[in-house]
Design an enzyme around this catalytic site. Sequence first.
Site, PDB file in Angstrom:
ATOM      1  CB  THR A  26      -0.893  -0.041   1.262  1.00  0.00           C
ATOM      2  OG1 THR A  26      -1.796  -1.126   1.110  1.00  0.00           O
ATOM      3  CG2 THR A  26      -1.654   1.257   1.463  1.00  0.00           C
ATOM      4  N   GLY A  56      -2.636  -3.288  -2.055  1.00  0.00           N
ATOM      5  CA  GLY A  56      -3.998  -3.683  -1.771  1.00  0.00           C
ATOM      6  C   GLY A  56      -4.989  -2.738  -2.447  1.00  0.00           C
ATOM      7  CD  GLN A  98      -2.646  -7.723  -1.262  1.00  0.00           C
ATOM      8  OE1 GLN A  98      -2.512  -6.552  -0.901  1.00  0.00           O
ATOM      9  NE2 GLN A  98      -2.073  -8.734  -0.620  1.00  0.00           N
ATOM     10  CE1 TYR A 180      -5.829  -4.021   6.593  1.00  0.00           C
ATOM     11  CE2 TYR A 180      -4.187  -5.505   5.662  1.00  0.00           C
ATOM     12  CZ  TYR A 180      -4.520  -4.300   6.255  1.00  0.00           C
ATOM     13  OH  TYR A 180      -3.546  -3.380   6.553  1.00  0.00           O
ATOM     14  NE  ARG A 227       1.640 -11.345   1.187  1.00  0.00           N
ATOM     15  CZ  ARG A 227       2.402 -10.358   1.618  1.00  0.00           C
ATOM     16  NH1 ARG A 227       1.870  -9.237   2.049  1.00  0.00           N
ATOM     17  NH2 ARG A 227       3.714 -10.464   1.602  1.00  0.00           N
ATOM     18  NE  ARG A 315      10.366  -4.156   5.308  1.00  0.00           N
ATOM     19  CZ  ARG A 315      10.684  -4.696   6.467  1.00  0.00           C
ATOM     20  NH1 ARG A 315      10.852  -3.940   7.522  1.00  0.00           N
ATOM     21  NH2 ARG A 315      10.825  -6.007   6.588  1.00  0.00           N
TER      22      ARG A 315
HETATM   23  C1  LIG Z   1       4.718   0.343   2.918  1.00  0.00           C
HETATM   24  C2  LIG Z   1       4.185  -1.049   3.023  1.00  0.00           C
HETATM   25  C3  LIG Z   1       2.899  -1.330   2.606  1.00  0.00           C
HETATM   26  C4  LIG Z   1       2.399  -2.641   2.656  1.00  0.00           C
HETATM   27  N1  LIG Z   1       1.150  -2.902   2.140  1.00  0.00           N
HETATM   28  C5  LIG Z   1       0.738  -4.184   1.993  1.00  0.00           C
HETATM   29  C6  LIG Z   1      -0.442  -4.485   1.271  1.00  0.00           C
HETATM   30  O1  LIG Z   1      -1.135  -3.610   0.712  1.00  0.00           O
HETATM   31  N2  LIG Z   1      -0.796  -5.780   1.170  1.00  0.00           N
HETATM   32  C7  LIG Z   1      -0.061  -6.790   1.758  1.00  0.00           C
HETATM   33  O2  LIG Z   1      -0.417  -7.957   1.637  1.00  0.00           O
HETATM   34  N3  LIG Z   1       1.069  -6.521   2.437  1.00  0.00           N
HETATM   35  C8  LIG Z   1       1.506  -5.265   2.544  1.00  0.00           C
HETATM   36  N4  LIG Z   1       2.704  -5.002   3.165  1.00  0.00           N
HETATM   37  C9  LIG Z   1       3.516  -6.113   3.691  1.00  0.00           C
HETATM   38  C10 LIG Z   1       4.575  -6.544   2.677  1.00  0.00           C
HETATM   39  O3  LIG Z   1       3.986  -7.121   1.519  1.00  0.00           O
HETATM   40  C11 LIG Z   1       5.553  -7.563   3.301  1.00  0.00           C
HETATM   41  O4  LIG Z   1       4.842  -8.678   3.757  1.00  0.00           O
HETATM   42  C12 LIG Z   1       6.363  -6.972   4.450  1.00  0.00           C
HETATM   43  O5  LIG Z   1       6.837  -5.676   4.143  1.00  0.00           O
HETATM   44  C13 LIG Z   1       7.591  -7.841   4.791  1.00  0.00           C
HETATM   45  O6  LIG Z   1       8.374  -8.058   3.632  1.00  0.00           O
HETATM   46  P1  LIG Z   1       9.811  -7.318   3.453  1.00  0.00           P
HETATM   47  O7  LIG Z   1      10.651  -7.739   4.633  1.00  0.00           O
HETATM   48  O8  LIG Z   1      10.371  -7.835   2.141  1.00  0.00           O
HETATM   49  O9  LIG Z   1       9.582  -5.849   3.456  1.00  0.00           O
HETATM   50  C14 LIG Z   1       3.203  -3.695   3.168  1.00  0.00           C
HETATM   51  C15 LIG Z   1       4.494  -3.398   3.620  1.00  0.00           C
HETATM   52  C16 LIG Z   1       4.997  -2.109   3.539  1.00  0.00           C
HETATM   53  C17 LIG Z   1       6.417  -1.844   3.975  1.00  0.00           C
END
Ligand SMILES: Cc1cc2nc3c(=O)[nH]c(=O)nc-3n(C[C@H](O)[C@H](O)[C@H](O)COP(=O)(O)O)c2cc1C
Length: 355
Positions: A26, A56, A98, A180, A227, A315
């Site tokens: 997001t 999302g 998503q 959610y 997911r 990230r």
């Molecule tokens: C800014 C941000 C927004 C996120 N928005 C969503 C989202 O919309 N849907 C979702 O399933 N996960 C979302 N996540 C979770 C990420 O998909 C992921 O599971 C989480 O950041 C850990 O992965 P990473 O260590 O590679 O960052 C978000 C994470 C971040 C940092």
Amino acid sequence: MANPILQPYAKGSLTLKNHLVMAPMTRSRAIDNIPNELMCEYYKQRTGAGLIITEGTSPTPEGLGYPRIPGAFSEEQVKGWKLTANAVHAGNSKIFMQLMHTGRIGHEDNLPDGVKLVSASNLKAAGQIFTDTKGLQDHTQPEALTTKGVKEVIEGHVSAAKNAIKAGFDGIELHGANGYLIEQFLNPNCNNRTDEYGGSIEGRSKIVVELAEQISDAIGKDKVGIRFSPYLTMGDLAAYDADDVHETYKYLAQELNKTGIAYIHISFSPKIPQGTLNVVRDSFQNTIIYCNGFTPETAEEALAKGTADIIAFARSFLANPDLDKRIAEKVPLNQPDPTTFYTPGAKGYTDYPVA
Ligand SMILES: Cc1cc2nc3c(=O)[nH]c(=O)nc-3n(C[C@H](O)[C@H](O)[C@H](O)COP(=O)(O)O)c2cc1C
């Protein structure tokens, strides 16, 4: 030898130029909930991923719990998303949208006028959520969906999935993770329903099974992923009995395998017992994606073990539009700036430097 994450991937009908997935994030840049050119630019910059999963995106107006998240229920939104789908395909990458219905994680100020916040039950989530009207505010008390209401939510997802295909997407990912709406049904602490969508594991999981089946019928099973985040408690979801969690995800993996959807995407955590990861792997034949906390090195190890088929980065992709090249050339990664994760505009969005 090149990192296996950069080698082509094929399983079932999913063929990708590499094993690198951009995880859903997001970013709150969709003014009036409509995808725009700035968002297109952001995704276009990240087509080094074999598969991009979008932020999302709400299937229906009452799923827009956060400010400035996109939707997939209006003609304008479909038109806006077309820009992104075309740009991603021009970069030889695939893109799944998503579908995220936020359920009780939301505030009425973030919803269109007259639209009510809904959930599996009328249990309000503790904690606060950002609104553009008054900053952080307590979550709004949700209304419990009626049985008819649940069926309408499912229809809304089917219609949004058709819209995703109309916009040129390769498929959709159901957001069954992170607290959610879907997880609000799965978790018995948040689902006190006495109708067909509550109670037993089968009852609480019914919304997932019906969503997967009905969307598969509408757009094709090879265009559907989901997911999950087993054992995690985001969105004020209290932990429940570990055996119940295990049996829930075993059941879901078995049912989703029968439907034959393209993938299950797991928000990985050390809290997930190996036995649960194994049962999902053994029960589900198509692609399994892992995400959360991976580095190029740990992703390589996970692929070698065979527990996951492809790996998603969130990230690292946010801060490194050229993540594929950085992995190939072992270039250090930019660090993400959390202060611009959800702020409108290009800063901290499309201005991360490439190596
Ligand atoms: C800014 C941000 C927004 C996120 N928005 C969503 C989202 O919309 N849907 C979702 O399933 N996960 C979302 N996540 C979770 C990420 O998909 C992921 O599971 C989480 O950041 C850990 O992965 P990473 O260590 O590679 O960052 C978000 C994470 C971040 C940092």
